[in-house]
Design an enzyme around this catalytic site. Structure first.
Site, PDB file in Angstrom:
ATOM      1  CG  ASP A  57      -1.849   1.167   1.295  1.00  6.57           C
ATOM      2  OD1 ASP A  57      -1.713   2.108   0.483  1.00  6.57           O
ATOM      3  OD2 ASP A  57      -2.742   1.167   2.167  1.00  6.57           O
ATOM      4  CB  SER A 131      -1.886  11.731 -16.516  1.00  7.53           C
ATOM      5  OG  SER A 131      -2.929  12.115 -17.385  1.00  7.53           O
ATOM      6  CB  ALA A 182      -7.750  16.033  -6.612  1.00 11.46           C
ATOM      7  CE1 TYR A 183      -5.157  10.221 -12.240  1.00 14.92           C
ATOM      8  CE2 TYR A 183      -5.190  11.695 -14.130  1.00 14.92           C
ATOM      9  CZ  TYR A 183      -4.855  10.485 -13.565  1.00 14.92           C
ATOM     10  OH  TYR A 183      -4.200   9.540 -14.323  1.00 14.92           O
ATOM     11  N   GLY A 184      -5.330  16.046 -11.784  1.00 15.24           N
ATOM     12  CA  GLY A 184      -4.397  16.815 -12.606  1.00 15.24           C
ATOM     13  C   GLY A 184      -3.275  17.424 -11.791  1.00 15.24           C
ATOM     14  CE  LYS A 187      -1.434  10.217 -12.242  1.00 16.18           C
ATOM     15  NZ  LYS A 187      -0.575   9.049 -11.913  1.00 16.18           N
ATOM     16  CB  VAL A 218      -5.565   3.228 -20.959  1.00 19.71           C
ATOM     17  CG1 VAL A 218      -5.647   1.723 -21.153  1.00 19.71           C
ATOM     18  CG2 VAL A 218      -4.250   3.763 -21.535  1.00 19.71           C
ATOM     19  NE  ARG A 219     -11.028   0.322 -25.374  1.00 22.83           N
ATOM     20  CZ  ARG A 219     -10.267   0.647 -26.423  1.00 22.83           C
ATOM     21  NH1 ARG A 219     -10.210   1.914 -26.837  1.00 22.83           N
ATOM     22  NH2 ARG A 219      -9.548  -0.266 -27.042  1.00 22.83           N
ATOM     23  CB  THR A 220      -8.149   0.849 -17.067  1.00 22.40           C
ATOM     24  OG1 THR A 220      -8.122   2.240 -16.681  1.00 22.40           O
ATOM     25  CG2 THR A 220      -6.983   0.561 -18.017  1.00 22.40           C
TER      26      THR A 220
END
Length: 261
Positions: A57, A131, A182-184, A187, A218-220
């Site tokens: 983790d 990303s 937050a994601y941007g 990254k 990506v397709r995930t």
């Protein structure tokens, strides 16, 4: 005497891109250690692929410490490849989302990097999965100078990531120049970390390569069903980071080519 296969560690690898990276590294002849937070799912994925499993983790210091202790004991030969893939993309935007995202996507990478650096062999590759969503032009003009990669230190970068979370919590992140993602933002931090690490490791005689990579959309489960690329293509883009020489000043790549950041 038969040469040993290169030893590769992949984080966040029980599904999606991480699992496919393990698959492709295995097919390249690496001895792969697949890590995942969920033991049952991680063990199942490792069995399917015929690779080694270790619970990890990246948000838990004790878990990281256990990994390093086991690596020293079981694999004293050291690591040749580390792919820091573990990450989250959460719905919504608030202080809790910001804190969890930054802790996993930025500090999770930093925890692993700092822990495994002493275990890396000469010529080792450290690949940070980032990303293209994390573009510096998302930052306001008052913040961009603070991300000067020629001078930025890891402690300063970490302080900026913590400040983002604090500013979201106080409701003043937009005024401070942060985007409402937050994601941007996490990254941006991850890509900056690869650049700063490269500069700080320039004098290391092991000639370690650190590079951030973008797998594309990506397709995930994380990327969703509308992604432009399949998992295999995304993993190929990630592993193209292994071909980037340490002397290359640009440290953010997609599909083997320098990517805009």
């Amino acid at each position: 005497m038969t040469a040993r296969p290169p030893l590769a560690l992949v984080t966040g690898a029980n599904r999606g891109l991480g699992r496919e990276v393990c698959h492709q590294l295995r097919d390249r002849g690496h001895h792969v250690i697949l890590t995942a937070r969920d033991t049952d799912r991680g063990q199942a994925a490792a069995r399917d692929l015929g690779v080694e499993f270790h619970q990890l983790d990246v948000s838990d210091d004790a878990s990281v410490e256990r990994l390093v202790a086991d690596l020293r004991r079981v694999h004293p030969e050291g690591l040749d490849v580390v792919v820091a893939n573990a990450g989250v993309a959460l719905d919504g935007f608030n202080a809790e989302v910001a804190a969890t995202t930054v802790d996993t996507n930025y500090f999770g990478v930093l925890r692993i990097v700092e822990a495994v650096l002493p275990l890396l062999n000469p010529g080792a590759h450290l690949v940070v999965v980032s990303s293209g969503v994390g573009q510096r032009d998302l930052l306001g003009p008052q913040l961009r100078p603070r991300f000067n990669l020629e001078q930025l230190k890891i402690a300063e970068l970490s302080a900026l990531m913590r400040q983002f979370v604090a500013d979201v919590r106080s409701g003043h992140h937009r005024d401070a120049g942060w985007p409402s993602t937050a994601y941007g933002t996490s990254k941006i931090g991850a890509t900056a970390l690869a650049h700063v690490l490269t500069r700080e490791l320039a004098g290391d005689p092991r000639n370690i390569s650190v590079v951030a990579v973008c797998p594309g959309w990506v397709r995930t489960d994380m990327g969703g069903p509308n992604g432009e690329r399949d998992v295999a293509s995304g993993a190929v883009s990630i592993l193209s980071g292994l071909d980037v020489p340490p002397s290359e000043p640009h440290r953010f790549f997609r599909d083997g080519a320098p990517a805009n950041w």
